[in-house]
Design an enzyme around this catalytic site. Structure first.
Site, PDB file in Angstrom:
ATOM      1  N   LYS A  14      44.464  32.763  39.021  1.00  0.00           N
ATOM      2  CA  LYS A  14      45.015  32.041  40.175  1.00  0.00           C
ATOM      3  C   LYS A  14      43.918  31.706  41.191  1.00  0.00           C
ATOM      4  O   LYS A  14      43.785  30.567  41.625  1.00  0.00           O
ATOM      5  CB  LYS A  14      46.124  32.857  40.867  1.00  0.00           C
ATOM      6  CG  LYS A  14      47.297  33.214  39.968  1.00  0.00           C
ATOM      7  CD  LYS A  14      48.390  33.935  40.718  1.00  0.00           C
ATOM      8  CE  LYS A  14      48.004  35.285  41.295  1.00  0.00           C
ATOM      9  NZ  LYS A  14      47.674  36.327  40.278  1.00  0.00           N
ATOM     10  N   ARG A  89      55.958  36.423  46.186  1.00  0.00           N
ATOM     11  CA  ARG A  89      55.912  37.437  45.127  1.00  0.00           C
ATOM     12  C   ARG A  89      57.221  38.190  44.998  1.00  0.00           C
ATOM     13  O   ARG A  89      57.368  38.997  44.072  1.00  0.00           O
ATOM     14  CB  ARG A  89      54.830  38.457  45.478  1.00  0.00           C
ATOM     15  CG  ARG A  89      53.529  38.268  44.757  1.00  0.00           C
ATOM     16  CD  ARG A  89      52.565  39.270  45.337  1.00  0.00           C
ATOM     17  NE  ARG A  89      51.580  39.715  44.419  1.00  0.00           N
ATOM     18  CZ  ARG A  89      50.333  39.237  44.360  1.00  0.00           C
ATOM     19  NH1 ARG A  89      49.971  38.245  45.125  1.00  0.00           N
ATOM     20  NH2 ARG A  89      49.471  39.751  43.537  1.00  0.00           N
ATOM     21  N   ARG A 128      35.737  42.367  35.944  1.00  0.00           N
ATOM     22  CA  ARG A 128      35.482  42.048  37.357  1.00  0.00           C
ATOM     23  C   ARG A 128      35.123  43.310  38.147  1.00  0.00           C
ATOM     24  O   ARG A 128      34.305  43.264  39.059  1.00  0.00           O
ATOM     25  CB  ARG A 128      36.713  41.372  37.985  1.00  0.00           C
ATOM     26  CG  ARG A 128      36.465  40.980  39.433  1.00  0.00           C
ATOM     27  CD  ARG A 128      37.596  40.171  40.022  1.00  0.00           C
ATOM     28  NE  ARG A 128      38.808  40.957  40.167  1.00  0.00           N
ATOM     29  CZ  ARG A 128      39.983  40.454  40.512  1.00  0.00           C
ATOM     30  NH1 ARG A 128      40.099  39.153  40.754  1.00  0.00           N
ATOM     31  NH2 ARG A 128      41.036  41.231  40.627  1.00  0.00           N
ATOM     32  N   ARG A 134      36.406  45.791  43.187  1.00  0.00           N
ATOM     33  CA  ARG A 134      37.646  45.756  43.973  1.00  0.00           C
ATOM     34  C   ARG A 134      38.409  47.059  43.769  1.00  0.00           C
ATOM     35  O   ARG A 134      38.531  47.531  42.626  1.00  0.00           O
ATOM     36  CB  ARG A 134      38.490  44.548  43.533  1.00  0.00           C
ATOM     37  CG  ARG A 134      38.920  43.675  44.696  1.00  0.00           C
ATOM     38  CD  ARG A 134      39.563  42.410  44.210  1.00  0.00           C
ATOM     39  NE  ARG A 134      40.994  42.591  43.953  1.00  0.00           N
ATOM     40  CZ  ARG A 134      41.832  41.585  43.732  1.00  0.00           C
ATOM     41  NH1 ARG A 134      41.380  40.343  43.736  1.00  0.00           N
ATOM     42  NH2 ARG A 134      43.107  41.815  43.517  1.00  0.00           N
ATOM     43  N   ARG A 145      49.831  47.098  38.850  1.00  0.00           N
ATOM     44  CA  ARG A 145      50.013  45.725  39.357  1.00  0.00           C
ATOM     45  C   ARG A 145      50.792  44.881  38.355  1.00  0.00           C
ATOM     46  O   ARG A 145      51.635  44.061  38.744  1.00  0.00           O
ATOM     47  CB  ARG A 145      48.643  45.090  39.637  1.00  0.00           C
ATOM     48  CG  ARG A 145      47.998  45.641  40.903  1.00  0.00           C
ATOM     49  CD  ARG A 145      46.491  45.495  40.902  1.00  0.00           C
ATOM     50  NE  ARG A 145      46.028  44.130  40.863  1.00  0.00           N
ATOM     51  CZ  ARG A 145      44.791  43.772  40.491  1.00  0.00           C
ATOM     52  NH1 ARG A 145      43.911  44.684  40.140  1.00  0.00           N
ATOM     53  NH2 ARG A 145      44.444  42.510  40.500  1.00  0.00           N
TER      54      ARG A 145
HETATM   55  P1  AP5 Z   1      41.163  35.520  39.297  1.00  0.00           P
HETATM   56  O1  AP5 Z   1      40.965  34.069  39.424  1.00  0.00           O
HETATM   57  O2  AP5 Z   1      40.787  36.399  40.443  1.00  0.00           O
HETATM   58  O3  AP5 Z   1      42.690  35.819  38.900  1.00  0.00           O
HETATM   59  P2  AP5 Z   1      43.916  36.115  39.837  1.00  0.00           P
HETATM   60  O4  AP5 Z   1      45.131  35.708  39.078  1.00  0.00           O
HETATM   61  O5  AP5 Z   1      43.706  35.517  41.187  1.00  0.00           O
HETATM   62  O6  AP5 Z   1      43.786  37.699  39.862  1.00  0.00           O
HETATM   63  P3  AP5 Z   1      43.895  38.721  41.074  1.00  0.00           P
HETATM   64  O7  AP5 Z   1      43.523  40.046  40.486  1.00  0.00           O
HETATM   65  O8  AP5 Z   1      43.108  38.297  42.245  1.00  0.00           O
HETATM   66  O9  AP5 Z   1      45.419  38.584  41.332  1.00  0.00           O
HETATM   67  P4  AP5 Z   1      46.424  39.529  42.009  1.00  0.00           P
HETATM   68  O10 AP5 Z   1      47.655  38.719  41.999  1.00  0.00           O
HETATM   69  O11 AP5 Z   1      46.520  40.882  41.399  1.00  0.00           O
HETATM   70  O12 AP5 Z   1      45.715  39.803  43.404  1.00  0.00           O
HETATM   71  P5  AP5 Z   1      45.966  39.292  44.889  1.00  0.00           P
HETATM   72  O13 AP5 Z   1      44.642  39.193  45.494  1.00  0.00           O
HETATM   73  O14 AP5 Z   1      46.872  38.142  44.939  1.00  0.00           O
HETATM   74  O15 AP5 Z   1      40.457  36.000  37.962  1.00  0.00           O
HETATM   75  C1  AP5 Z   1      40.376  37.356  37.606  1.00  0.00           C
HETATM   76  C2  AP5 Z   1      39.076  37.583  36.813  1.00  0.00           C
HETATM   77  O16 AP5 Z   1      39.119  36.821  35.614  1.00  0.00           O
HETATM   78  C3  AP5 Z   1      37.822  37.100  37.567  1.00  0.00           C
HETATM   79  O17 AP5 Z   1      36.760  37.963  37.298  1.00  0.00           O
HETATM   80  C4  AP5 Z   1      37.554  35.705  36.988  1.00  0.00           C
HETATM   81  O18 AP5 Z   1      36.212  35.350  37.049  1.00  0.00           O
HETATM   82  C5  AP5 Z   1      38.053  35.866  35.556  1.00  0.00           C
HETATM   83  N1  AP5 Z   1      38.588  34.624  35.010  1.00  0.00           N
HETATM   84  C6  AP5 Z   1      39.327  33.668  35.658  1.00  0.00           C
HETATM   85  N2  AP5 Z   1      39.656  32.675  34.823  1.00  0.00           N
HETATM   86  C7  AP5 Z   1      39.143  33.011  33.608  1.00  0.00           C
HETATM   87  C8  AP5 Z   1      39.155  32.378  32.319  1.00  0.00           C
HETATM   88  N3  AP5 Z   1      39.785  31.205  32.151  1.00  0.00           N
HETATM   89  N4  AP5 Z   1      38.543  33.003  31.297  1.00  0.00           N
HETATM   90  C9  AP5 Z   1      37.913  34.202  31.486  1.00  0.00           C
HETATM   91  N5  AP5 Z   1      37.848  34.844  32.674  1.00  0.00           N
HETATM   92  C10 AP5 Z   1      38.462  34.259  33.727  1.00  0.00           C
HETATM   93  O19 AP5 Z   1      46.766  40.526  45.503  1.00  0.00           O
HETATM   94  C11 AP5 Z   1      46.155  41.784  45.643  1.00  0.00           C
HETATM   95  C12 AP5 Z   1      47.117  42.723  46.347  1.00  0.00           C
HETATM   96  O20 AP5 Z   1      47.421  42.233  47.673  1.00  0.00           O
HETATM   97  C13 AP5 Z   1      48.493  42.908  45.685  1.00  0.00           C
HETATM   98  O21 AP5 Z   1      48.461  43.876  44.663  1.00  0.00           O
HETATM   99  C14 AP5 Z   1      49.334  43.354  46.896  1.00  0.00           C
HETATM  100  O22 AP5 Z   1      49.086  44.692  47.224  1.00  0.00           O
HETATM  101  C15 AP5 Z   1      48.784  42.496  48.031  1.00  0.00           C
HETATM  102  N6  AP5 Z   1      49.494  41.205  48.123  1.00  0.00           N
HETATM  103  C16 AP5 Z   1      48.952  39.959  47.937  1.00  0.00           C
HETATM  104  N7  AP5 Z   1      49.885  39.011  48.116  1.00  0.00           N
HETATM  105  C17 AP5 Z   1      51.035  39.658  48.415  1.00  0.00           C
HETATM  106  C18 AP5 Z   1      52.359  39.216  48.674  1.00  0.00           C
HETATM  107  N8  AP5 Z   1      52.693  37.925  48.667  1.00  0.00           N
HETATM  108  N9  AP5 Z   1      53.309  40.168  48.934  1.00  0.00           N
HETATM  109  C19 AP5 Z   1      52.996  41.473  48.984  1.00  0.00           C
HETATM  110  N10 AP5 Z   1      51.759  41.972  48.723  1.00  0.00           N
HETATM  111  C20 AP5 Z   1      50.787  41.063  48.444  1.00  0.00           C
END
Ligand code: AP5
Length: 188
Positions: A14, A89, A128, A134, A145
């Site tokens: 994402k 979410r 990562r 992280r 997660r």
């Molecule tokens: P990346 O692009 O970072 O993927 P992502 O889907 O954004 O993964 P995240 O781990 O950031 O998502 P998340 O939903 O768990 O975290 P968020 O920050 O939203 O890619 C991941 C890895 O893969 C990278 O190393 C990248 O380089 C690699 N990659 C990407 N594309 C690739 C490809 N095509 N091929 C190979 N490798 C690839 O949330 C974190 C925390 O915040 C949550 O757990 C929660 O506690 C809180 N939070 C956030 N939003 C909310 C909400 N709305 N409500 C409540 N709590 C929330």
């Protein structure tokens, strides 16, 4: 005006794809995860409150993230449109977004879902962890997660899935550029 929601499990790409889409279409990238991590890094009151929640892999309260979004979409860089990454979410967050958008009279234009095999997700996030360190990228928290995603976020995605012409599911397994190409085709 483009108003996108990018959905998918942790590690589905994402954040990576959001940056490319927003750069290509000059719209604001709104990531609740990034916003919360910035609060933690700045040691704000909010940051102190949410730090342990992020580290546990659970979700921060709806009240907190809804307020963050309500303030964020008012900023001038959202005038041309925005992309929501990691929001909504939960069903409560989706209802709050509906209310916010119906007030402005401009609906969501695209919901893009990224689908990636679960073990590939775990591998991506463990990779990562070696680079970024992280706090929530340990195997135990990654699995938590994913569990939270299935229990709380999947039903929200299934709700958007019914929006024909708006909802697009993309295979997120190829290279970053290959996935981006597929998204671009849907946005055209
Ligand atoms: P990346 O692009 O970072 O993927 P992502 O889907 O954004 O993964 P995240 O781990 O950031 O998502 P998340 O939903 O768990 O975290 P968020 O920050 O939203 O890619 C991941 C890895 O893969 C990278 O190393 C990248 O380089 C690699 N990659 C990407 N594309 C690739 C490809 N095509 N091929 C190979 N490798 C690839 O949330 C974190 C925390 O915040 C949550 O757990 C929660 O506690 C809180 N939070 C956030 N939003 C909310 C909400 N709305 N409500 C409540 N709590 C929330």
């Amino acid at each position: 005006m483009a108003r996108l929601i990018l959905v998918g499990p942790p590690g589905s790409g994402k954040g990576t794809q959001a940056e490319k889409i927003c750069q290509a279409s000059s719209i604001a990238h709104i990531s609740t995860g990034n916003m919360l991590r910035e609060e933690i890094a700045s040691k704000s009151e909010l940051g102190k409150k949410v730090e342990s929640v992020l580290a546990s892999g659970k979700l921060v309260s709806d009240e907190i993230v809804i307020e963050l979004i309500q303030e964020r979409v008012k900023k001038p860089d959202c005038k041309n449109g925005f992309l929501l990454d990691g929001f909504p979410r939960t069903e409560t967050q989706a209802d709050a977004l509906d209310a916010l958008l119906s007030k402005s009279g401009i609906p969501i234009t695209h919901v893009i879902e990224l689908q990636v095999d679960e073990e590939d997700l775990v591998q991506r996030l463990l990779n990562r962890a070696k680079i970024e360190g992280r706090a929530d990228d340990t195997e135990e928290v990654i699995r938590k997660r994913l569990e939270v995603f299935h229990a709380q976020t999947k039903p929200v995605i299934d709700h958007y899935r019914k929006l024909s012409g708006v909802f697009h599911s993309i295979d997120g397994a190829g290279s970053v550029d290959e996935v981006f190409k597929k998204i671009e085709e849907k946005l055209r």
